[in-house]
Motif scaffolding. Structure first.
Motif, PDB file in Angstrom:
ATOM      1  N   GLY A   1     -22.065 -44.986  -0.653  1.00 39.09           N
ATOM      2  CA  GLY A   1     -20.773 -45.335  -1.237  1.00 39.09           C
ATOM      3  C   GLY A   1     -20.310 -44.333  -2.275  1.00 39.09           C
ATOM      4  N   HIS A   2     -21.225 -43.859  -3.108  1.00 40.78           N
ATOM      5  CA  HIS A   2     -20.837 -42.866  -4.104  1.00 40.78           C
ATOM      6  C   HIS A   2     -20.500 -41.530  -3.459  1.00 40.78           C
ATOM      7  CE1 HIS A   2     -20.889 -44.260  -8.231  1.00 40.78           C
ATOM      8  NE2 HIS A   2     -21.867 -45.105  -7.926  1.00 40.78           N
ATOM      9  N   THR A   3     -21.173 -41.188  -2.378  1.00 42.91           N
ATOM     10  CA  THR A   3     -20.814 -39.958  -1.670  1.00 42.91           C
ATOM     11  C   THR A   3     -19.377 -40.037  -1.161  1.00 42.91           C
ATOM     12  OG1 THR A   3     -23.124 -39.646  -0.987  1.00 42.91           O
ATOM     13  CG2 THR A   3     -21.426 -38.462   0.248  1.00 42.91           C
ATOM     14  N   ALA A   4     -19.053 -41.155  -0.546  1.00 38.58           N
ATOM     15  CA  ALA A   4     -17.688 -41.341  -0.050  1.00 38.58           C
ATOM     16  C   ALA A   4     -16.681 -41.378  -1.202  1.00 38.58           C
ATOM     17  CB  ALA A   4     -17.612 -42.627   0.767  1.00 38.58           C
ATOM     18  N   ALA A   5     -17.065 -41.954  -2.340  1.00 35.23           N
ATOM     19  CA  ALA A   5     -16.160 -42.032  -3.488  1.00 35.23           C
ATOM     20  C   ALA A   5     -15.851 -40.645  -4.034  1.00 35.23           C
ATOM     21  CB  ALA A   5     -16.767 -42.907  -4.579  1.00 35.23           C
ATOM     22  N   THR A   6     -16.867 -39.775  -4.091  1.00 37.93           N
ATOM     23  CA  THR A   6     -16.625 -38.420  -4.578  1.00 37.93           C
ATOM     24  C   THR A   6     -15.656 -37.679  -3.657  1.00 37.93           C
ATOM     25  OG1 THR A   6     -18.845 -38.374  -5.529  1.00 37.93           O
ATOM     26  CG2 THR A   6     -17.731 -36.272  -5.245  1.00 37.93           C
ATOM     27  N   ILE A   7     -15.863 -37.827  -2.362  1.00 39.32           N
ATOM     28  CA  ILE A   7     -14.947 -37.187  -1.412  1.00 39.32           C
ATOM     29  C   ILE A   7     -13.533 -37.763  -1.564  1.00 39.32           C
ATOM     30  CG2 ILE A   7     -14.504 -36.802   1.042  1.00 39.32           C
ATOM     31  CD1 ILE A   7     -17.551 -36.929   1.491  1.00 39.32           C
ATOM     32  N   GLU A   8     -13.422 -39.060  -1.794  1.00 38.10           N
ATOM     33  CA  GLU A   8     -12.109 -39.673  -1.998  1.00 38.10           C
ATOM     34  C   GLU A   8     -11.424 -39.113  -3.244  1.00 38.10           C
ATOM     35  OE1 GLU A   8     -13.131 -44.056  -0.006  1.00 38.10           O
ATOM     36  OE2 GLU A   8     -13.019 -43.780  -2.190  1.00 38.10           O
ATOM     37  N   TRP A   9     -12.175 -38.922  -4.284  1.00 42.26           N
ATOM     38  CA  TRP A   9     -11.595 -38.332  -5.506  1.00 42.26           C
ATOM     39  C   TRP A   9     -10.991 -36.967  -5.196  1.00 42.26           C
ATOM     40  CZ3 TRP A   9     -14.471 -39.143 -10.757  1.00 42.26           C
ATOM     41  CH2 TRP A   9     -14.674 -40.513 -10.968  1.00 42.26           C
ATOM     42  N   MET A  10     -11.737 -36.156  -4.448  1.00 39.06           N
ATOM     43  CA  MET A  10     -11.261 -34.811  -4.161  1.00 39.06           C
ATOM     44  C   MET A  10     -10.063 -34.854  -3.216  1.00 39.06           C
ATOM     45  SD  MET A  10     -11.883 -31.885  -5.249  1.00 39.06           S
ATOM     46  CE  MET A  10     -10.583 -30.704  -4.961  1.00 39.06           C
ATOM     47  N   ILE A  11     -10.047 -35.798  -2.269  1.00 37.61           N
ATOM     48  CA  ILE A  11      -8.891 -35.935  -1.383  1.00 37.61           C
ATOM     49  C   ILE A  11      -7.654 -36.341  -2.187  1.00 37.61           C
ATOM     50  CG2 ILE A  11      -7.924 -37.308   0.507  1.00 37.61           C
ATOM     51  CD1 ILE A  11     -10.730 -37.410   1.722  1.00 37.61           C
ATOM     52  N   ALA A  12      -7.836 -37.249  -3.123  1.00 37.72           N
ATOM     53  CA  ALA A  12      -6.715 -37.667  -3.968  1.00 37.72           C
ATOM     54  C   ALA A  12      -6.198 -36.498  -4.811  1.00 37.72           C
ATOM     55  CB  ALA A  12      -7.131 -38.822  -4.878  1.00 37.72           C
ATOM     56  N   ALA A  13      -7.125 -35.667  -5.344  1.00 38.63           N
ATOM     57  CA  ALA A  13      -6.706 -34.497  -6.107  1.00 38.63           C
ATOM     58  C   ALA A  13      -5.939 -33.522  -5.229  1.00 38.63           C
ATOM     59  CB  ALA A  13      -7.928 -33.815  -6.714  1.00 38.63           C
ATOM     60  N   PHE A  14      -6.413 -33.315  -3.993  1.00 38.61           N
ATOM     61  CA  PHE A  14      -5.715 -32.422  -3.072  1.00 38.61           C
ATOM     62  C   PHE A  14      -4.309 -32.956  -2.763  1.00 38.61           C
ATOM     63  CE2 PHE A  14      -4.626 -31.122   1.266  1.00 38.61           C
ATOM     64  CZ  PHE A  14      -4.724 -29.743   1.147  1.00 38.61           C
ATOM     65  N   ALA A  15      -4.188 -34.269  -2.573  1.00 36.91           N
ATOM     66  CA  ALA A  15      -2.875 -34.859  -2.290  1.00 36.91           C
ATOM     67  C   ALA A  15      -1.922 -34.685  -3.472  1.00 36.91           C
ATOM     68  CB  ALA A  15      -3.042 -36.338  -1.957  1.00 36.91           C
ATOM     69  N   LEU A  16      -2.428 -34.840  -4.696  1.00 33.64           N
ATOM     70  CA  LEU A  16      -1.591 -34.653  -5.878  1.00 33.64           C
ATOM     71  C   LEU A  16      -1.124 -33.207  -6.004  1.00 33.64           C
ATOM     72  CD1 LEU A  16      -3.470 -36.875  -8.502  1.00 33.64           C
ATOM     73  CD2 LEU A  16      -1.190 -37.278  -7.551  1.00 33.64           C
ATOM     74  N   LEU A  17      -2.023 -32.267  -5.758  1.00 33.41           N
ATOM     75  CA  LEU A  17      -1.634 -30.860  -5.834  1.00 33.41           C
ATOM     76  C   LEU A  17      -0.594 -30.514  -4.773  1.00 33.41           C
ATOM     77  CD1 LEU A  17      -5.148 -29.243  -6.468  1.00 33.41           C
ATOM     78  CD2 LEU A  17      -3.291 -29.533  -8.115  1.00 33.41           C
ATOM     79  N   ALA A  18      -0.773 -31.055  -3.566  1.00 34.07           N
ATOM     80  CA  ALA A  18       0.209 -30.803  -2.512  1.00 34.07           C
ATOM     81  C   ALA A  18       1.561 -31.433  -2.850  1.00 34.07           C
ATOM     82  CB  ALA A  18      -0.315 -31.349  -1.180  1.00 34.07           C
ATOM     83  N   PHE A  19       1.526 -32.624  -3.449  1.00 32.52           N
ATOM     84  CA  PHE A  19       2.776 -33.270  -3.859  1.00 32.52           C
ATOM     85  C   PHE A  19       3.473 -32.462  -4.951  1.00 32.52           C
ATOM     86  CE2 PHE A  19       4.909 -36.281  -6.780  1.00 32.52           C
ATOM     87  CZ  PHE A  19       5.902 -36.737  -5.928  1.00 32.52           C
ATOM     88  N   GLY A  20       2.705 -31.876  -5.853  1.00 35.81           N
ATOM     89  CA  GLY A  20       3.299 -31.044  -6.896  1.00 35.81           C
ATOM     90  C   GLY A  20       3.973 -29.804  -6.346  1.00 35.81           C
TER      91      GLY A  20
END
Length: 632
Positions: A544-563
């Motif tokens: 679960g923590h492995t998946a959570a870390t990947i989710e954090w990075m996906i969310a960061a990538f989405a924010l950067l793309a939105f910017g």
């Protein structure tokens, strides 16, 4: 022929008459000029100095010479006679030396001195104050005497109950008759109102004692009689145009009624409901706010006292439940009718909240599903009022919405367990956010935000931070999984609708950051709980923590793309994306490197590294395209 006919006419006499007529005209014109001068001096004379006496005029001013002609008047043919019109010689008076000097012109309007304010009269000396105080005191003392006649005389054994009841009724009718008679006399309004109100209240109490205390009348017949007395009393108050009379009647009944029934019993509540309904027509078309308060407070207060004093160990008394529902329905309905006639009636709005208060506090009195059903009915009624009653004023709309929100909260709490409760609260919050976005309603958004905050606090209580840091405290259940996802959705909806409605200018970035942190917390809790529920507290926790870390990075990538795509939110999106990227790398090295082992650690590092490479490549391409567009 001509000479012979006019031989007796004296030309000098004619000249003298002409001169005198000229002088008479000059005098009349001078009189007119003097009158105008006197009028102007009286209108513009200075206030500080009196006018000086004017010297007597002994002559008239010079005027232009006038010609007086007698038409068709033959003149005698003599050597010295004038052959044309006779002209009076002009009279030129000597120059005037006694004319007064003109008064100097005032520089502004003359303001009369303001009279001193009369001394303020003490309140006890004002018209009618003492008489009203004495009348109210007399009414109260008389009603206490009636109660003593009906109750305390029995303890002393003075005479039997039938005689006491009959004496109370006769005495009350005598007071009413005396009040009607006194009211018609000069200066008898105050006394007549006090006497009649005391008699009507005493007659009502007599019927109450006959029905409840002595049980001689069937309760239904007693209620009908009490209803008729209250209706007749308020009708008389309307006829006399006296709100104090109606207030005296209801206040006397409310103060003395509990003494006859030995406390707030169901019988007393039933009699108060009869009074409450019977006195309502007196308010229609009249601004009598004090009557609204005196009508509602005794009834609602008695019901609340009865609810608080209910013995929870005994079975549910559905008669009390029926009373609570009846009070809420009649109170809200009557208040809506008053608001329909006068949308600025704030007292009616307050009475709406008071009428719904017994339902809102009855959650601990009745059984669970009865309470939930009643609360949901109140929610449906409040929602129907807000959606269908388009003329509802803003203060009433806010009040009814808050009533519905509190009822919904109690229904959600009463119908769910602790683990499932955040799911219901977040679902309500998301529905309100959707309604706020569709209708542009700030009120719906604020109520939805309140549900979201309560849901977030409840979610943190069932999924605390130590459950994410220690596998021994990790819990895998459906409530945390679904609740975490809904928390993320609620946080996103909160920030998105806030941006759309433009409710705040300052602090928007702070609220957006808080929303992002809550969304990240809910998503992480749901992911870790899902892994724990599948693989247990060891393998599942690390997965679960492995998946959570990947989710954090996906969310960061989405924010950067939105910017990169949004110009208006580029700064905030870039800041949030870079911050989340830093947080992901920190979690990878500070937590995952220690807590994870084997394949999960490898997956986490590879996934985060690839996402960082993709993000860097994407940013480089975008900036290169922008520079190429500028140079070309």
């Amino acid at each position: 022929m001509t000479s012979s006919q006019n031989s007796g006419l004296d030309p000098q006499l004619v000249a003298r008459l002409s001169s005198r007529f000229d002088s008479l005209g000059d005098h009349m014109r001078q009189v007119a000029v003097d009158l105008q001068t006197l009028q102007s001096q009286l209108g513009a004379a200075p206030v500080s100095a009196p006018a000086r006496p004017q010297p007597a005029r002994s002559y008239v001013p010079a005027v232009p010479p006038q010609t007086f002609t007698f038409p068709q008047m033959p003149v005698p043919q003599q050597p010295y006679a004038a052959r044309g019109p006779v002209t009076a010689p002009p009279v030129t008076p000597p120059p005037r030396t006694d004319q007064p000097m003109a008064a100097p012109a005032l520089r502004g309007p003359v303001v009369a001195p303001r009279p001193p304010a009369p001394p303020r009269e003490p309140w006890w000396q004002r018209d009618g104050v003492i008489s009203r105080l004495l009348a109210v005191a007399g009414a109260g003392v008389t009603l206490v005497g009636v109660v003593m006649l009906l109750v305390l005389a029995a303890q002393a054994g003075w005479f039997g109950p039938p005689l006491r009841v009959a004496a109370g009724g006769v005495f009350s009718l005598a007071l009413i008759g005396a009040g009607v008679r006194v009211f018609g006399r000069s200066g008898g309004r105050v006394g007549g109102i006090a006497l009649a109100a005391t008699g009507i209240a005493g007659l009502y109490l007599d019927v109450l004692a006959t029905s409840v205390l002595y049980e001689w009348l069937d309760p239904v017949i007693g209620l009908i009689a009490a209803f008729g007395i209250a209706a007749a009393g308020t009708a008389l108050a309307v006829q006399w145009k006296s709100q104090p009379m109606a207030v005296l009647i209801l206040a006397g009944v409310a103060a003395c009624g509990p003494i006859l029934t030995d406390g707030p019993t169901l019988a007393l509540i039933a009699f108060f409901i009869a009074t409450y309904i019977a006195s309502f027509p007196a308010q229609i078309g009249r601004d009598w706010p004090l009557l609204q308060i005196v009508r509602t407070l005794p009834l609602v207060g008695t019901v609340l006292i009865a609810l608080v004093g209910t013995d929870l160990s005994e079975p549910t008394d559905y008669r009390l439940l029926l009373v609570v529902v009846l009070v809420a329905a009649s109170g809200m309905g009557m208040s809506l009718e008053l608001l329909r006639r006068n949308v600025s009636d704030v007292v009616a709005t307050v009475m709406t909240a008071l009428a719904a208060l017994p339902i809102l506090i009855s959650a601990s009195v009745f059984d669970r599903w009865t309470t939930v059903t009643v609360q949901l009915v109140l929610v449906a009624a409040a929602l129907a009022i807000v959606l269908l009653v388009h003329w509802l004023p803003a203060h009433a709309r806010i009040t009814v919405s808050i009533i519905g929100a509190v009822a919904m909260l109690q229904a959600a709490v009463g119908s769910t367990t602790v683990d499932v409760r955040p799911v219901v609260l977040f679902a309500v919050a998301l529905a309100l956010f959707a309604a706020a976005h569709r209708t542009r309603s700030s009120l719906a958004y604020l109520i939805g935000s309140a549900f979201g905050v309560i849901g977030a606090l409840t979610f943190v209580s069932i999924s605390p931070p130590e459950a994410l840091l220690d596998s021994d405290h990790a819990a895998g259940n459906a409530g945390i999984i679904i609740g975490g996802m809904l928390l993320a959705a609620t946080a996103f909806g909160f920030a998105y609708v806030l941006t759309e409605l433009k409710l705040v200018d300052d602090g928007m970035q702070t609220l957006a950051i808080v929303s992002g942190v809550l969304a990240l917390y809910g998503l992480t809790s749901a992911t870790v709980s899902l892994g724990t529920s599948i693989g247990g507290n060891t393998t599942g926790f690390t997965a679960g923590h492995t998946a959570a870390t990947i989710e954090w990075m996906i969310a960061a990538f989405a924010l950067l793309a939105f910017g990169l795509r949004s110009v208006a939110h580029a700064h905030l999106a870039l800041l949030a994306g870079l911050s989340l990227t830093a947080a992901s790398i920190a979690k990878l090295f500070l937590f995952d490197l220690v807590a994870l082992d084997g394949l999960f650690r490898v997956i986490a590092f590879i996934a985060v590294g690839l996402l960082l490479l993709i993000a860097g490549t994407r940013y480089a391409k975008v900036f290169a395209d922008r520079e190429g567009a500028v140079t070309s």
